[in-house]
Design an enzyme around this catalytic site. Structure first.
Site, PDB file in Angstrom:
ATOM      1  N   ARG A 124       3.148  16.727  -5.757  1.00  0.00           N
ATOM      2  CA  ARG A 124       3.993  16.182  -5.440  1.00  0.00           C
ATOM      3  C   ARG A 124       4.489  16.126  -3.867  1.00  0.00           C
ATOM      4  O   ARG A 124       5.738  15.415  -3.585  1.00  0.00           O
ATOM      5  CB  ARG A 124       5.421  16.818  -6.151  1.00  0.00           C
ATOM      6  CG  ARG A 124       5.238  16.724  -7.565  1.00  0.00           C
ATOM      7  CD  ARG A 124       6.416  17.297  -8.357  1.00  0.00           C
ATOM      8  NE  ARG A 124       6.281  17.368  -9.798  1.00  0.00           N
ATOM      9  CZ  ARG A 124       5.765  18.428 -10.331  1.00  0.00           C
ATOM     10  NH1 ARG A 124       5.685  19.649  -9.511  1.00  0.00           N
ATOM     11  NH2 ARG A 124       5.527  18.508 -11.417  1.00  0.00           N
ATOM     12  N   LYS A 146       5.088   3.794   4.627  1.00  0.00           N
ATOM     13  CA  LYS A 146       4.612   3.039   3.110  1.00  0.00           C
ATOM     14  C   LYS A 146       3.042   3.291   2.813  1.00  0.00           C
ATOM     15  O   LYS A 146       2.429   3.387   3.895  1.00  0.00           O
ATOM     16  CB  LYS A 146       4.742   1.608   3.352  1.00  0.00           C
ATOM     17  CG  LYS A 146       5.924   1.155   3.414  1.00  0.00           C
ATOM     18  CD  LYS A 146       5.899  -0.471   3.206  1.00  0.00           C
ATOM     19  CE  LYS A 146       7.165  -1.033   3.266  1.00  0.00           C
ATOM     20  NZ  LYS A 146       7.095  -2.744   3.270  1.00  0.00           N
ATOM     21  N   GLU A 188       0.264  -9.073  14.794  1.00  0.00           N
ATOM     22  CA  GLU A 188       1.446  -8.027  14.337  1.00  0.00           C
ATOM     23  C   GLU A 188       2.112  -7.729  15.612  1.00  0.00           C
ATOM     24  O   GLU A 188       3.456  -7.740  15.522  1.00  0.00           O
ATOM     25  CB  GLU A 188       0.788  -6.961  13.550  1.00  0.00           C
ATOM     26  CG  GLU A 188      -0.009  -7.016  12.358  1.00  0.00           C
ATOM     27  CD  GLU A 188       0.930  -7.492  11.019  1.00  0.00           C
ATOM     28  OE1 GLU A 188       2.419  -7.582  11.389  1.00  0.00           O
ATOM     29  OE2 GLU A 188       0.298  -7.683  10.077  1.00  0.00           O
ATOM     30  N   LYS A 236       9.401  -0.332  15.639  1.00  0.00           N
ATOM     31  CA  LYS A 236       9.214  -0.210  14.164  1.00  0.00           C
ATOM     32  C   LYS A 236       9.752   1.314  14.020  1.00  0.00           C
ATOM     33  O   LYS A 236      10.677   1.341  12.918  1.00  0.00           O
ATOM     34  CB  LYS A 236       7.780   0.117  13.873  1.00  0.00           C
ATOM     35  CG  LYS A 236       7.252   0.735  12.535  1.00  0.00           C
ATOM     36  CD  LYS A 236       6.543  -0.495  11.748  1.00  0.00           C
ATOM     37  CE  LYS A 236       6.723  -0.177  10.316  1.00  0.00           C
ATOM     38  NZ  LYS A 236       5.460  -0.689   9.297  1.00  0.00           N
ATOM     39  N   GLU A 246      13.569  -0.512   3.136  1.00  0.00           N
ATOM     40  CA  GLU A 246      13.436  -2.065   3.279  1.00  0.00           C
ATOM     41  C   GLU A 246      14.436  -2.517   2.415  1.00  0.00           C
ATOM     42  O   GLU A 246      14.412  -3.839   1.883  1.00  0.00           O
ATOM     43  CB  GLU A 246      12.197  -2.378   2.961  1.00  0.00           C
ATOM     44  CG  GLU A 246      11.814  -3.797   3.620  1.00  0.00           C
ATOM     45  CD  GLU A 246      10.395  -4.391   3.331  1.00  0.00           C
ATOM     46  OE1 GLU A 246       9.615  -3.303   3.391  1.00  0.00           O
ATOM     47  OE2 GLU A 246      10.256  -5.670   2.788  1.00  0.00           O
ATOM     48  N   ARG A 250      14.436  -3.847   8.064  1.00  0.00           N
ATOM     49  CA  ARG A 250      13.084  -3.770   7.831  1.00  0.00           C
ATOM     50  C   ARG A 250      12.203  -4.946   7.484  1.00  0.00           C
ATOM     51  O   ARG A 250      11.287  -5.262   7.879  1.00  0.00           O
ATOM     52  CB  ARG A 250      12.800  -2.572   7.298  1.00  0.00           C
ATOM     53  CG  ARG A 250      11.192  -2.141   7.048  1.00  0.00           C
ATOM     54  CD  ARG A 250      10.849  -0.805   6.600  1.00  0.00           C
ATOM     55  NE  ARG A 250       9.665  -0.516   6.713  1.00  0.00           N
ATOM     56  CZ  ARG A 250       9.019   0.689   6.282  1.00  0.00           C
ATOM     57  NH1 ARG A 250       9.668   1.457   6.105  1.00  0.00           N
ATOM     58  NH2 ARG A 250       7.620   0.985   6.366  1.00  0.00           N
ATOM     59  N   ASN A 254       8.677  -8.560   8.057  1.00  0.00           N
ATOM     60  CA  ASN A 254       7.559  -9.576   7.238  1.00  0.00           C
ATOM     61  C   ASN A 254       7.949 -10.902   7.746  1.00  0.00           C
ATOM     62  O   ASN A 254       7.377 -11.906   7.197  1.00  0.00           O
ATOM     63  CB  ASN A 254       8.354  -9.631   5.900  1.00  0.00           C
ATOM     64  CG  ASN A 254       8.036  -8.000   5.203  1.00  0.00           C
ATOM     65  OD1 ASN A 254       7.026  -7.381   5.528  1.00  0.00           O
ATOM     66  ND2 ASN A 254       8.841  -7.964   4.298  1.00  0.00           N
ATOM     67  N   HIS A 257       4.857 -13.266   7.122  1.00  0.00           N
ATOM     68  CA  HIS A 257       4.245 -12.874   5.942  1.00  0.00           C
ATOM     69  C   HIS A 257       4.332 -13.706   4.695  1.00  0.00           C
ATOM     70  O   HIS A 257       3.456 -13.386   3.859  1.00  0.00           O
ATOM     71  CB  HIS A 257       4.600 -11.330   5.543  1.00  0.00           C
ATOM     72  CG  HIS A 257       4.054 -10.463   6.721  1.00  0.00           C
ATOM     73  ND1 HIS A 257       4.030 -10.526   8.119  1.00  0.00           N
ATOM     74  CD2 HIS A 257       3.054  -9.506   6.666  1.00  0.00           C
ATOM     75  CE1 HIS A 257       3.480  -9.708   8.766  1.00  0.00           C
ATOM     76  NE2 HIS A 257       2.795  -8.925   7.968  1.00  0.00           N
ATOM     77  N   HIS A 261       1.003 -14.179   3.193  1.00  0.00           N
ATOM     78  CA  HIS A 261       0.371 -13.577   1.825  1.00  0.00           C
ATOM     79  C   HIS A 261      -0.062 -14.720   0.976  1.00  0.00           C
ATOM     80  O   HIS A 261      -0.963 -14.641   0.270  1.00  0.00           O
ATOM     81  CB  HIS A 261       1.633 -12.954   1.279  1.00  0.00           C
ATOM     82  CG  HIS A 261       1.741 -11.480   1.796  1.00  0.00           C
ATOM     83  ND1 HIS A 261       2.937 -10.943   1.782  1.00  0.00           N
ATOM     84  CD2 HIS A 261       0.725 -10.567   2.565  1.00  0.00           C
ATOM     85  CE1 HIS A 261       2.822  -9.537   2.302  1.00  0.00           C
ATOM     86  NE2 HIS A 261       1.598  -9.479   2.464  1.00  0.00           N
ATOM     87  N   HIS A 279      -5.678 -10.189   7.428  1.00  0.00           N
ATOM     88  CA  HIS A 279      -4.515 -10.197   7.173  1.00  0.00           C
ATOM     89  C   HIS A 279      -3.915 -10.651   8.508  1.00  0.00           C
ATOM     90  O   HIS A 279      -2.753 -11.505   8.236  1.00  0.00           O
ATOM     91  CB  HIS A 279      -3.959  -8.673   6.913  1.00  0.00           C
ATOM     92  CG  HIS A 279      -2.366  -8.564   6.944  1.00  0.00           C
ATOM     93  ND1 HIS A 279      -1.783  -9.143   5.838  1.00  0.00           N
ATOM     94  CD2 HIS A 279      -1.752  -8.060   7.666  1.00  0.00           C
ATOM     95  CE1 HIS A 279      -0.468  -8.640   6.206  1.00  0.00           C
ATOM     96  NE2 HIS A 279      -0.355  -8.062   7.002  1.00  0.00           N
TER      97      HIS A 279
HETATM   98 ZN    ZN Z   1       1.237  -7.339   8.352  1.00  0.00          ZN
END
Ligand code: ZN
Ligand code: ADP
Length: 370
Positions: A124, A146, A188, A236, A246, A250, A254, A257, A261, A279
């Site tokens: 856990r 994340k 980024e 960050k 988020e 936050r 993105n 993105h 994406h 990416h």
């Molecule tokens: Zn990214």
């Protein structure tokens, strides 16, 4: 240049992000992150031969009592699977790892996500020490907690928020990073420039600074690179500290993105080795589109898209939709993404001067025009 930043998240242990040259050999720094008697180094077969011995030797010199095991997996996003996740857990079991054991994620974003998720689940949740070795992982994925693996149905579908015990970014390891991976990380970095004022009003001039140092960044000039990493991590850390899950700003990270994406999914995550965009490259194209959309909606001056495009071109990143990808196919992807509702699609838009915000319900016709 070296720096130590603190990330303090409500309800979670505060952790340090250390940035500097040759930190991999700093046994005292490494050992301070390990509480128990077991550590598992997870890495990939590009990174492990270069750096795993150094990490292990430095740690072992300060902590001779520590039992250290190593798991090395093949490189690449397609390895971020439940099967590999199981292999990390099996390695922890083989080590008879207890609750005070640590997972050391030594690699790029793939290793950080995979090893991080295994660390989040073993008993856990145990300590995870992130040692990012790509620029992208240093400025983005290793900070923030994340973790995830991919399913055949999509990327990052299974995961957990599990803040690391520590992040150790050794800027010297970037010397062996392939050019294309470096540039993906720089995309980024530019994202922080576009959103800087909203992320941290005290560091508003980051986009100008990037424009002044683009060639130095591309040439991996050590002091400039380290400063860029430290400033991105500070952005960050600040955002994650106030918005771990988020729900709020936050999401500004993105920027670029939603388009990015859609490009990645539409080309089937072909990435660096499949002849497609990786990416960071997809995000570079996505940021130009998002800035042009911002201008089309009157949020940014018309010149902002050109300015961003020029910076990304100096960083040798792509800035237009790849041949063969149809704009309406990308639109369909974005509509299928969770970010759309009846009124339109949700985007992060910017003003071209460092401010960004979430704008829901953008009409599809406007998006297509861009
Ligand atoms: Zn990214
Ligand atoms: P990202 O951090 O962009 O998500 P990956 O984890 O897929 O990316 O790493 C990108 C590629 O770079 C992989 O092939 C990985 O093995 C390789 N790599 C990572 N760090 C280094 C490094 N410091 N030197 C050389 N190759 C590296």
């Amino acid at each position: 240049m070296s720096a130590v930043l603190k990330v303090a998240v409500d309800g979670a242990h505060p952790y340090a992000i250390s940035i500097g040259a040759d930190l991999l050999d700093d046994g005292v720094l490494l050992a301070a992150t390990i509480r128990g008697r077991h550590a598992l180094i997870v890495s990939d077969s590009n990174v492990a031969p270069l750096y795993a011995d150094r990490v292990q030797a430095a740690l072992q010199a300060v902590r001779p009592d520590l039992t250290i095991a190593r798991l090395v997996i093949p490189p690449g996003e397609h390895e971020k699977t439940l099967q590999r996740f199981g292999e990390v857990l099996d390695a922890l079991a083989g080590l008879s790892a207890t609750r005070d054991a640590a997972v050391i994620a030594l690699g790029g974003g793939v290793i950080g996500d995979l090893a991080g998720f295994a660390g989040a689940c073993w008993m856990r949740g145990i300590d995870v020490v992130q040692i990012p070795t790509t620029l992208l992982a240093m400025v983005d994925s290793s900070v923030g907690g994340k973790t995830a693996v991919d399913l055949p149905a999509g990327k990052n579908l299974v995961g957990a928020f599990h803040p690391p015990r520590a992040v150790i970014a050794d800027t010297s390891v970037l010397h062996t990073l392939p050019d294309r991976e470096l540039r993906a990380g720089l995309a980024e970095v530019v994202k922080y420039g576009v959103t800087a004022v909203s992320l941290d009003p005290a560091d508003a001039g980051f986009l100008d600074w990037l424009e002044a140092h683009a060639e130095a960044l591309l040439a991996r000039e050590p002091a400039i690179t380290a400063e860029a990493i430290a400033r991105c991590c500070a952005f960050k850390a600040a955002v994650v500290g106030r918005d771990l899950l988020e729900h709020g700003d936050r999401a500004l990270l993105n920027f670029g993105h939603t388009f990015g994406h859609a490009i990645e999914v539409e080309q089937g995550y072909a990435g660096t080795h499949g002849g497609g965009l990786n990416h960071g490259e997809a995000v570079a194209v996505g940021m130009v589109l998002a800035m042009r959309l911002s201008a089309a909606l009157g949020l940014a001056p018309a010149s902002a898209g050109d300015r961003l495009q020029r910076l990304l071109q100096r960083l040798e990143l792509p800035t237009s939709i790849p041949e063969g990808l149809a704009p309406d196919a990308l639109l369909t992807r974005m509509r299928l993404d969770k970010k759309a509702d009846a009124a339109g699609i949700r985007f992060i838009l910017a003003d071209g001067a460092g401010r960004a915000r979430v704008v829901p319900g953008v009409e599809e016709a406007t998006v297509l025009a861009v």
